[in-house]
Design an enzyme around this catalytic site. Structure first.
Site, PDB file in Angstrom:
ATOM      1  N   HIS A 143       0.836  -1.111   0.125  1.00 51.48           N
ATOM      2  CA  HIS A 143       0.079   0.063  -0.082  1.00 51.48           C
ATOM      3  C   HIS A 143       0.770   1.344   0.179  1.00 51.48           C
ATOM      4  O   HIS A 143       0.618   2.149  -0.606  1.00 51.48           O
ATOM      5  CB  HIS A 143      -0.825   0.087   1.207  1.00 51.48           C
ATOM      6  CG  HIS A 143      -1.594   1.385   1.503  1.00 51.48           C
ATOM      7  ND1 HIS A 143      -3.177   1.419   1.081  1.00 51.48           N
ATOM      8  CD2 HIS A 143      -1.468   2.312   1.965  1.00 51.48           C
ATOM      9  CE1 HIS A 143      -3.370   2.678   1.526  1.00 51.48           C
ATOM     10  NE2 HIS A 143      -2.263   3.354   2.070  1.00 51.48           N
ATOM     11  N   GLU A 144       1.858   1.278   1.016  1.00 47.81           N
ATOM     12  CA  GLU A 144       2.823   2.554   0.717  1.00 47.81           C
ATOM     13  C   GLU A 144       3.619   2.726  -0.349  1.00 47.81           C
ATOM     14  O   GLU A 144       4.021   3.731  -0.741  1.00 47.81           O
ATOM     15  CB  GLU A 144       3.919   2.459   2.164  1.00 47.81           C
ATOM     16  CG  GLU A 144       3.045   2.267   3.630  1.00 47.81           C
ATOM     17  CD  GLU A 144       1.983   3.520   3.541  1.00 47.81           C
ATOM     18  OE1 GLU A 144       2.156   4.676   3.042  1.00 47.81           O
ATOM     19  OE2 GLU A 144       0.884   3.296   4.475  1.00 47.81           O
ATOM     20  N   HIS A 147       1.398   4.344  -2.823  1.00 52.26           N
ATOM     21  CA  HIS A 147       1.426   6.024  -2.720  1.00 52.26           C
ATOM     22  C   HIS A 147       2.714   6.595  -3.419  1.00 52.26           C
ATOM     23  O   HIS A 147       2.630   7.476  -4.095  1.00 52.26           O
ATOM     24  CB  HIS A 147       1.266   6.176  -1.124  1.00 52.26           C
ATOM     25  CG  HIS A 147       0.054   6.286  -0.676  1.00 52.26           C
ATOM     26  ND1 HIS A 147      -0.796   6.837  -1.150  1.00 52.26           N
ATOM     27  CD2 HIS A 147      -0.218   5.732   0.519  1.00 52.26           C
ATOM     28  CE1 HIS A 147      -1.775   6.624  -0.148  1.00 52.26           C
ATOM     29  NE2 HIS A 147      -1.565   5.990   0.662  1.00 52.26           N
ATOM     30  N   GLU A 219      -6.671   6.740  -0.700  1.00 47.98           N
ATOM     31  CA  GLU A 219      -6.543   5.452  -0.040  1.00 47.98           C
ATOM     32  C   GLU A 219      -7.037   4.186  -0.762  1.00 47.98           C
ATOM     33  O   GLU A 219      -6.400   3.209  -0.716  1.00 47.98           O
ATOM     34  CB  GLU A 219      -7.360   5.568   1.384  1.00 47.98           C
ATOM     35  CG  GLU A 219      -6.619   6.623   2.314  1.00 47.98           C
ATOM     36  CD  GLU A 219      -5.051   6.452   2.684  1.00 47.98           C
ATOM     37  OE1 GLU A 219      -4.789   5.189   2.560  1.00 47.98           O
ATOM     38  OE2 GLU A 219      -4.318   7.286   2.679  1.00 47.98           O
TER      39      GLU A 219
END
Length: 296
Positions: A143-144, A147, A219
Site C-alpha cells: 500500500h505504501e 502511494h 486510499e
C-alpha cells in the site's frame, strides 16, 4: 494497472498548485499587515519568507515529518526479512528501494514520505512489525509503495509543513495585534487583532480542507494498487482490521500528520471536529472493496 496509476500526474499538478496558493496567500497576508502597521518591511519579509518556505517544503518536508514522528532508520541487519519484503515488492512495482524507518510506537501503523520515488521513505511502527503477520505486513508495505508509485507522497508531506506554517503565522499576527497598545495605533491595532483572530479561527479549517483536497480516494487507489502488487487483497484487508481494532495510542501523531498514515492514528480522544474532517475512508468500506476484488 494503467487506470490505477492514472491520477499520478493529477497529484503532481495538485502539489504545485498547493505551493503556489500558499505563496500567494502569505504575500497577501504580508500586504495586509504591512498596510495596517505602515511597515513596508513586512511585505518584503512575506515575499522572501513565502518563497524560501515553498522551496524548503519541497526539499525538506520529508525530514520535517520524520523528525516530528521521532522515526529512526531501520538497519538491514536488524530486520533482514522486512528488507526482503520491500525489495521484492519494489522489483514487482518497478520502484527504487526506499529508505525504511521505524517509529517506536505500540500502535500498528505506517506511512510513506519523500519528494519522489528516488527519495522515498517508508515508516513502520514497532507495533506493526510485532503484531501483524508477514502477509499482513506485506500488504501494508505494498500500500505504501503504491502511494510512492502514484506520486501521492510529495503532496501529502508538503501539506504537513505548509499547514503548520500557516498556523504559526496566524498566531504571530494575533500576538502582534494584541501587543500594539498605544492610543495612536488603536484603530490599526483593533483591525490587526481582528484579522489575527479570523486567521487563527480559519487556520484549522483551512488545514483540514487542504488535507481533504488530497482526496480520500487516494486510499482506495493505494489499496487496490497494493493488492495487485501482492496478488492477495485479503492480506491488506486483514491488516486494516487489526490496525483499526488496536487500542494503542500513537503519541507522535497530530492532526497535521494524521492523513499520512495508512489508517487514522486517533483512538478514543477523537472529538467531533476531527471526525467531521476525517481524511481516511472507513476501514469497513476499504475492507469491502478489497475483498470484492477479483485478481486473475
Amino acid at each position: 494497472m494503467a487506470n490505477l496509476y492514472s491520477q499520478s500526474e493529477s497529484n503532481v499538478r495538485k502539489t504545485w498548485f498547493l505551493i503556489t496558493t500558499f505563496l500567494v496567500l502569505i504575500i497577501i497576508l504580508g500586504w495586509l499587515f504591512s498596510n495596517l502597521l505602515n511597515a513596508p518591511g513586512i511585505l518584503y519579509f512575506s515575499i522572501i519568507f513565502s518563497i524560501l518556505t515553498s522551496i524548503s517544503s519541497y526539499w525538506f518536508s520529508d525530514k520535517v515529518v520524520l523528525t516530528m514522528s521521532h522515526a529512526h532508520p531501520l538497519k538491514k541487519e536488524d530486520n533482514p526479512e522486512i528488507y526482503r519484503l520491500v525489495e521484492n515488492l519494489c522489483i514487482t512495482a518497478g520502484l527504487p528501494l526506499p529508505k525504511i524507518y521505524v517509529l517506536e510506537e505500540d500502535q500498528p501503523n505506517a506511512f510513506a514520505t519523500g519528494r519522489d520515488e528516488n527519495h522515498a521513505v517508508i515508516a513502520l511502527t514497532r507495533g506493526l512489525l510485532e503484531k501483524l503477520e508477514r502477509v499482513e505486513i506485506e500488504g501494508v508495505i505494498a500500500h505504501e509503495l503504491s502511494h510512492i508509485k502514484n506520486k501521492d507522497i510529495l503532496l501529502q508531506t508538503i501539506v504537513v509543513v505548509l499547514v503548520g506554517i500557516v498556523a504559526f503565522l496566524s498566531d504571530a499576527f494575533l500576538r502582534i495585534g494584541f501587543n500594539r497598545k498605544t492610543d495612536e495605533d488603536n484603530n490599526s491595532s483593533f483591525l490587526l487583532a481582528l484579522l489575527g483572530i479570523i486567521a487563527v479561527l480559519f487556520a484549522p479549517l483551512a488545514a483540514n480542507l487542504l488535507k481533504l483536497a488530497i482526496s480520500r480516494q487516494r486510499e482506495f487507489l493505494a489499496d487496490a494498487s497494493g493488492a495487485l502488487l501482492t496478488r492477495y487483497p485479503e492480506g491488506l484487508a486483514s491488516a486494516l482490521e487489526k490496525i483499526a481494532s488496536d487500542e494503542s495510542e500513537l503519541s507522535t501523531a497530530t492532526p497535521a500528520t494524521a492523513h499520512l498514515f495508512i489508517a487514522s492514528p486517533f483512538r478514543e480522544n477523537v472529538n467531533w471536529l476531527t471526525k467531521l474532517f476525517m481524511t481516511h475512508p472507513s476501514v469497513e468500506e476499504r475492507v469491502r472493496a478489497l475483498t470484492s476484488m477479483q485478481i486473475d
